[in-house]
Design an enzyme around this catalytic site. Structure first.
Site, PDB file in Angstrom:
ATOM      1  N   HIS A 111      38.273  46.217  36.325  1.00  0.00           N
ATOM      2  CA  HIS A 111      38.607  46.810  37.636  1.00  0.00           C
ATOM      3  C   HIS A 111      40.035  47.311  37.636  1.00  0.00           C
ATOM      4  O   HIS A 111      40.915  46.636  38.180  1.00  0.00           O
ATOM      5  CB  HIS A 111      38.415  45.761  38.735  1.00  0.00           C
ATOM      6  CG  HIS A 111      38.239  46.334  40.101  1.00  0.00           C
ATOM      7  ND1 HIS A 111      39.293  46.587  40.949  1.00  0.00           N
ATOM      8  CD2 HIS A 111      37.130  46.688  40.776  1.00  0.00           C
ATOM      9  CE1 HIS A 111      38.835  47.065  42.093  1.00  0.00           C
ATOM     10  NE2 HIS A 111      37.515  47.125  42.010  1.00  0.00           N
ATOM     11  N   ILE A 168      43.595  47.594  39.483  1.00  0.00           N
ATOM     12  CA  ILE A 168      43.877  47.274  40.881  1.00  0.00           C
ATOM     13  C   ILE A 168      43.078  46.019  41.256  1.00  0.00           C
ATOM     14  O   ILE A 168      41.976  45.792  40.768  1.00  0.00           O
ATOM     15  CB  ILE A 168      43.577  48.427  41.869  1.00  0.00           C
ATOM     16  CG1 ILE A 168      42.112  48.807  41.885  1.00  0.00           C
ATOM     17  CG2 ILE A 168      44.443  49.628  41.578  1.00  0.00           C
ATOM     18  CD1 ILE A 168      41.762  49.769  43.006  1.00  0.00           C
ATOM     19  N   GLY A 181      39.452  44.491  46.551  1.00  0.00           N
ATOM     20  CA  GLY A 181      39.658  44.178  47.963  1.00  0.00           C
ATOM     21  C   GLY A 181      39.043  42.854  48.361  1.00  0.00           C
ATOM     22  O   GLY A 181      39.612  42.100  49.155  1.00  0.00           O
ATOM     23  N   VAL A 182      37.891  42.532  47.808  1.00  0.00           N
ATOM     24  CA  VAL A 182      37.237  41.272  48.146  1.00  0.00           C
ATOM     25  C   VAL A 182      38.110  40.087  47.727  1.00  0.00           C
ATOM     26  O   VAL A 182      38.107  39.049  48.383  1.00  0.00           O
ATOM     27  CB  VAL A 182      35.815  41.212  47.538  1.00  0.00           C
ATOM     28  CG1 VAL A 182      35.864  41.117  46.030  1.00  0.00           C
ATOM     29  CG2 VAL A 182      35.004  40.094  48.139  1.00  0.00           C
ATOM     30  N   GLU A 224      39.737  37.069  49.829  1.00  0.00           N
ATOM     31  CA  GLU A 224      39.602  35.681  49.372  1.00  0.00           C
ATOM     32  C   GLU A 224      40.957  34.979  49.338  1.00  0.00           C
ATOM     33  O   GLU A 224      41.069  33.820  49.743  1.00  0.00           O
ATOM     34  CB  GLU A 224      38.938  35.622  47.992  1.00  0.00           C
ATOM     35  CG  GLU A 224      38.835  34.227  47.409  1.00  0.00           C
ATOM     36  CD  GLU A 224      37.994  33.238  48.208  1.00  0.00           C
ATOM     37  OE1 GLU A 224      38.237  32.026  48.090  1.00  0.00           O
ATOM     38  OE2 GLU A 224      37.081  33.664  48.955  1.00  0.00           O
TER      39      GLU A 224
END
Length: 157
Positions: free
Chosen positions: A47, A53, A56-57, A61
């Site tokens: 990723h 980067i 987003g998840v 978290e």
């Protein structure tokens, strides 16, 4: 709060522990934590190759883990409890986070009902707000730890 104190509160461990330090805690009200993002993070392998980067998840978290610390530190019982993520509203991602960034994660309590918490959170890198969300969590007693002999042969297959 240093990493050992965080490990005493949260059940998460590498590679899923996403909090390195807690800078401020005002029990029942607010918390500020830090996550140092390094190139060694396992999610950067895919990723994205050549353009790492933080997903987003995982930003959410990290926010949830810091919020869980706030909720646990605000209760009578600080050990033997686990924060469970219940929900998220109004999540927005404004800028990417990557290797070398220091995430400053701030949460403020909006509402507490029994063991359920609703918090507003933001993540900043320097002066930039990169993420914001409302999160909900529930604090519950930790289940008993399983040992190898507690697991049935079918679960080991």
């Amino acid at each position: 709060m240093n990493i050992q104190e965080i490990l005493d509160i949260l059940p998460h461990r590498y590679p899923f522990l996403l909090v390195d330090r807690i800078l401020e805690v005002e029990p029942g009200k607010r918390i500020v934590g830090v996550k140092n993002v390094t190139m060694n993070e396992p999610f950067f392998v895919g990723h994205f190759p050549g353009f790492p980067i933080m997903p987003g998840v995982l930003l959410i978290e990290a926010m949830a883990q810091v919020g869980g610390i706030l909720a646990i530190c605000s209760g009578q019982e600080k050990t033997g409890c686990i924060p469970y993520f219940m929900g998220i509203d109004r999540a927005r991602f404004r800028h990417p986070a990557g290797p070398g960034d220091t995430l400053v994660i701030s949460l403020t309590t909006r509402n507490v009902r029994g063991s359920s918490w609703k918090m507003e959170g933001e993540i900043h890198v320097g002066e930039k707000r990169i993420c914001e969300a409302e999160i909900m969590a529930m604090i519950r007693p930790a289940p008993p730890k399983q040992t190898k002999k507690d697991v049935s042969p079918e679960e080991n297959a």
